[in-house]
Scaffold this motif. Structure first.
Motif, PDB file in Angstrom:
ATOM      1  N   GLN A  45       0.810  -1.220   0.000  1.00 21.56           N
ATOM      2  CA  GLN A  45       0.000   0.000   0.000  1.00 21.56           C
ATOM      3  C   GLN A  45       0.843   1.271   0.000  1.00 21.56           C
ATOM      4  O   GLN A  45       0.418   2.300  -0.519  1.00 21.56           O
ATOM      5  N   TYR A  46       2.051   1.201   0.597  1.00 20.42           N
ATOM      6  CA  TYR A  46       2.843   2.417   0.795  1.00 20.42           C
ATOM      7  C   TYR A  46       4.287   2.145   0.373  1.00 20.42           C
ATOM      8  O   TYR A  46       4.906   1.184   0.837  1.00 20.42           O
ATOM      9  N   TYR A  47       4.813   3.008  -0.502  1.00 21.76           N
ATOM     10  CA  TYR A  47       6.148   2.825  -1.055  1.00 21.76           C
ATOM     11  C   TYR A  47       7.068   3.943  -0.562  1.00 21.76           C
ATOM     12  O   TYR A  47       6.917   5.104  -0.937  1.00 21.76           O
ATOM     13  N   SER A  48       8.022   3.578   0.278  1.00 19.21           N
ATOM     14  CA  SER A  48       8.976   4.539   0.819  1.00 19.21           C
ATOM     15  C   SER A  48      10.205   3.786   1.301  1.00 19.21           C
ATOM     16  O   SER A  48      10.214   2.550   1.369  1.00 19.21           O
ATOM     17  N   TRP A  49      11.260   4.515   1.663  1.00 17.26           N
ATOM     18  CA  TRP A  49      12.424   3.855   2.253  1.00 17.26           C
ATOM     19  C   TRP A  49      12.037   3.171   3.563  1.00 17.26           C
ATOM     20  O   TRP A  49      12.592   2.137   3.920  1.00 17.26           O
ATOM     21  N   ASN A  50      11.074   3.723   4.255  1.00 20.42           N
ATOM     22  CA  ASN A  50      10.664   3.160   5.538  1.00 20.42           C
ATOM     23  C   ASN A  50      10.024   1.775   5.388  1.00 20.42           C
ATOM     24  O   ASN A  50      10.072   0.958   6.310  1.00 20.42           O
ATOM     25  N   THR A  51       9.427   1.496   4.200  1.00 18.80           N
ATOM     26  CA  THR A  51       8.777   0.203   3.982  1.00 18.80           C
ATOM     27  C   THR A  51       9.563  -0.696   3.030  1.00 18.80           C
ATOM     28  O   THR A  51       9.120  -1.803   2.732  1.00 18.80           O
ATOM     29  N   TYR A  52      10.719  -0.221   2.569  1.00 22.33           N
ATOM     30  CA  TYR A  52      11.482  -0.966   1.579  1.00 22.33           C
ATOM     31  C   TYR A  52      12.203  -2.146   2.220  1.00 22.33           C
ATOM     32  O   TYR A  52      12.819  -2.022   3.283  1.00 22.33           O
ATOM     33  N   LEU A  53      12.114  -3.300   1.567  1.00 26.17           N
ATOM     34  CA  LEU A  53      12.641  -4.548   2.118  1.00 26.17           C
ATOM     35  C   LEU A  53      14.142  -4.520   2.331  1.00 26.17           C
ATOM     36  O   LEU A  53      14.644  -5.057   3.330  1.00 26.17           O
ATOM     37  N   TRP A  54      14.872  -3.898   1.410  1.00 30.57           N
ATOM     38  CA  TRP A  54      16.325  -4.032   1.416  1.00 30.57           C
ATOM     39  C   TRP A  54      17.067  -2.840   2.016  1.00 30.57           C
ATOM     40  O   TRP A  54      18.141  -2.468   1.549  1.00 30.57           O
ATOM     41  N   CYS A  55      16.490  -2.236   3.038  1.00 29.06           N
ATOM     42  CA  CYS A  55      17.214  -1.212   3.792  1.00 29.06           C
ATOM     43  C   CYS A  55      16.679  -1.151   5.218  1.00 29.06           C
ATOM     44  O   CYS A  55      15.620  -1.699   5.510  1.00 29.06           O
ATOM     45  N   LYS A  56      17.412  -0.491   6.079  1.00 28.10           N
ATOM     46  CA  LYS A  56      16.985  -0.302   7.465  1.00 28.10           C
ATOM     47  C   LYS A  56      16.288   1.046   7.605  1.00 28.10           C
ATOM     48  O   LYS A  56      16.752   1.957   8.288  1.00 28.10           O
ATOM     49  N   LYS A  57      15.171   1.186   6.875  1.00 27.03           N
ATOM     50  CA  LYS A  57      14.320   2.368   6.942  1.00 27.03           C
ATOM     51  C   LYS A  57      15.025   3.661   6.555  1.00 27.03           C
ATOM     52  O   LYS A  57      14.538   4.752   6.827  1.00 27.03           O
ATOM     53  N   ASP A  58      16.160   3.538   5.877  1.00 29.92           N
ATOM     54  CA  ASP A  58      16.918   4.717   5.468  1.00 29.92           C
ATOM     55  C   ASP A  58      17.775   4.341   4.277  1.00 29.92           C
ATOM     56  O   ASP A  58      18.398   3.277   4.266  1.00 29.92           O
ATOM     57  N   SER A  59      17.834   5.210   3.285  1.00 30.05           N
ATOM     58  CA  SER A  59      18.583   4.902   2.075  1.00 30.05           C
ATOM     59  C   SER A  59      20.079   4.766   2.317  1.00 30.05           C
ATOM     60  O   SER A  59      20.807   4.215   1.484  1.00 30.05           O
ATOM     61  N   GLN A  60      20.566   5.256   3.449  1.00 30.20           N
ATOM     62  CA  GLN A  60      21.985   5.168   3.759  1.00 30.20           C
ATOM     63  C   GLN A  60      22.365   3.808   4.333  1.00 30.20           C
ATOM     64  O   GLN A  60      23.557   3.521   4.511  1.00 30.20           O
ATOM     65  N   PHE A  61      21.369   2.973   4.625  1.00 28.56           N
ATOM     66  CA  PHE A  61      21.638   1.680   5.251  1.00 28.56           C
ATOM     67  C   PHE A  61      21.010   0.556   4.420  1.00 28.56           C
ATOM     68  O   PHE A  61      20.056  -0.089   4.831  1.00 28.56           O
ATOM     69  N   LEU A  62      21.575   0.351   3.236  1.00 24.28           N
ATOM     70  CA  LEU A  62      21.085  -0.703   2.351  1.00 24.28           C
ATOM     71  C   LEU A  62      21.538  -2.068   2.861  1.00 24.28           C
ATOM     72  O   LEU A  62      22.684  -2.244   3.276  1.00 24.28           O
ATOM     73  N   LEU A  63      20.639  -3.032   2.797  1.00 26.51           N
ATOM     74  CA  LEU A  63      20.929  -4.377   3.267  1.00 26.51           C
ATOM     75  C   LEU A  63      21.393  -5.303   2.144  1.00 26.51           C
ATOM     76  O   LEU A  63      21.989  -6.341   2.413  1.00 26.51           O
TER      77      LEU A  63
END
Length: 220
Positions: A68-86
């Motif tokens: 429903q919601y597309y953001s860095w906060n809901t993105y699977l491959w990061c820790k809720k921040d674009s600076q912390f990609l998993l």
């Protein structure tokens, strides 16, 4: 009678050349692999669509399910921040989606995958295909015809999902590739087009990996 039957069968067979039904249990009915004379065959509709003029499902890059919601906060491959990609970062050096993160494969089966940036470049090369802006079922988009085979697919304008809304749906076609934009791993390569411009890049519009975009699958 026998000659007539054979002639009819021959016409039926040759009439379907280049539009092959893919025999994968997960592939929805009506989905075909179209031979445009390129290195891969292209699906006749978007992943999640019911017909070729349908928008289909919007996926964040590297995710296999809509939300429903597309953001860095809901993105699977990061820790809720674009600076912390998993994953798909400088650390792991992955530049292409692995099969388990490919939405086309996850939703349609092993015979399908998302196209690479090079395969989209091949598709838009004027030496390979013609692109004609048309309206189909009330939806604008491009009829793409392979010069070698004469077969065509239709790519509708789709817009993209950003936070909770769909943006540019009546203006832009925006499709993910499976290729990371390595100069900035927060982004991935995509196809973008409107009635006057067609290109593959990392995004005039937001190509942040968390945004939801449509997918046109390819098959060998």
């Amino acid at each position: 009678m026998k000659k007539f039957f054979l002639l009819t069968l021959s016409v039926m067979l040759f009439g379907t050349v280049g539009y092959a039904q893919v025999n994968d249990a997960k592939t929805p009915g009506g989905v075909e692999a179209v031979d445009l004379g390129l290195s891969v065959k292209w699906a006749n509709m978007n992943v999640g669509a019911e017909k070729d003029s349908g928008f289909g499902t919007y996926f964040a890059w590297g995710e296999t399910k809509p939300k429903q919601y597309y953001s860095w906060n809901t993105y699977l491959w990061c820790k809720k921040d674009s600076q912390f990609l998993l994953k798909y970062s400088v650390g792991d050096r992955l530049q292409q989606l692995v099969p388990s993160d490919d939405a086309a494969r996850a939703n349609w089966g092993e015979e399908w995958r998302m196209p690479t940036v090079d395969e989209y470049e091949e598709l838009i090369d004027p030496n390979n295909c013609t692109w004609e802006w048309i309206t189909k079922d009330g939806v604008n988009g491009y009829k793409v015809t392979g010069k070698k085979t004469g077969n065509s697919i239709f790519l509708p304008i789709t817009g993209f999902r950003y936070y909770e809304s769909i943006q540019f749906r009546a203006i832009k076609g925006v499709y993910w590739t499976s290729s990371l934009y390595t100069a900035n791993p927060n982004k991935a390569w995509c196809l973008e087009f409107d009635f006057s411009d067609i290109k593959v890049n990392y995004g005039k519009l937001s190509s942040n990996r968390f945004s939801g975009r449509c997918i046109r699958a390819v098959s060998k």
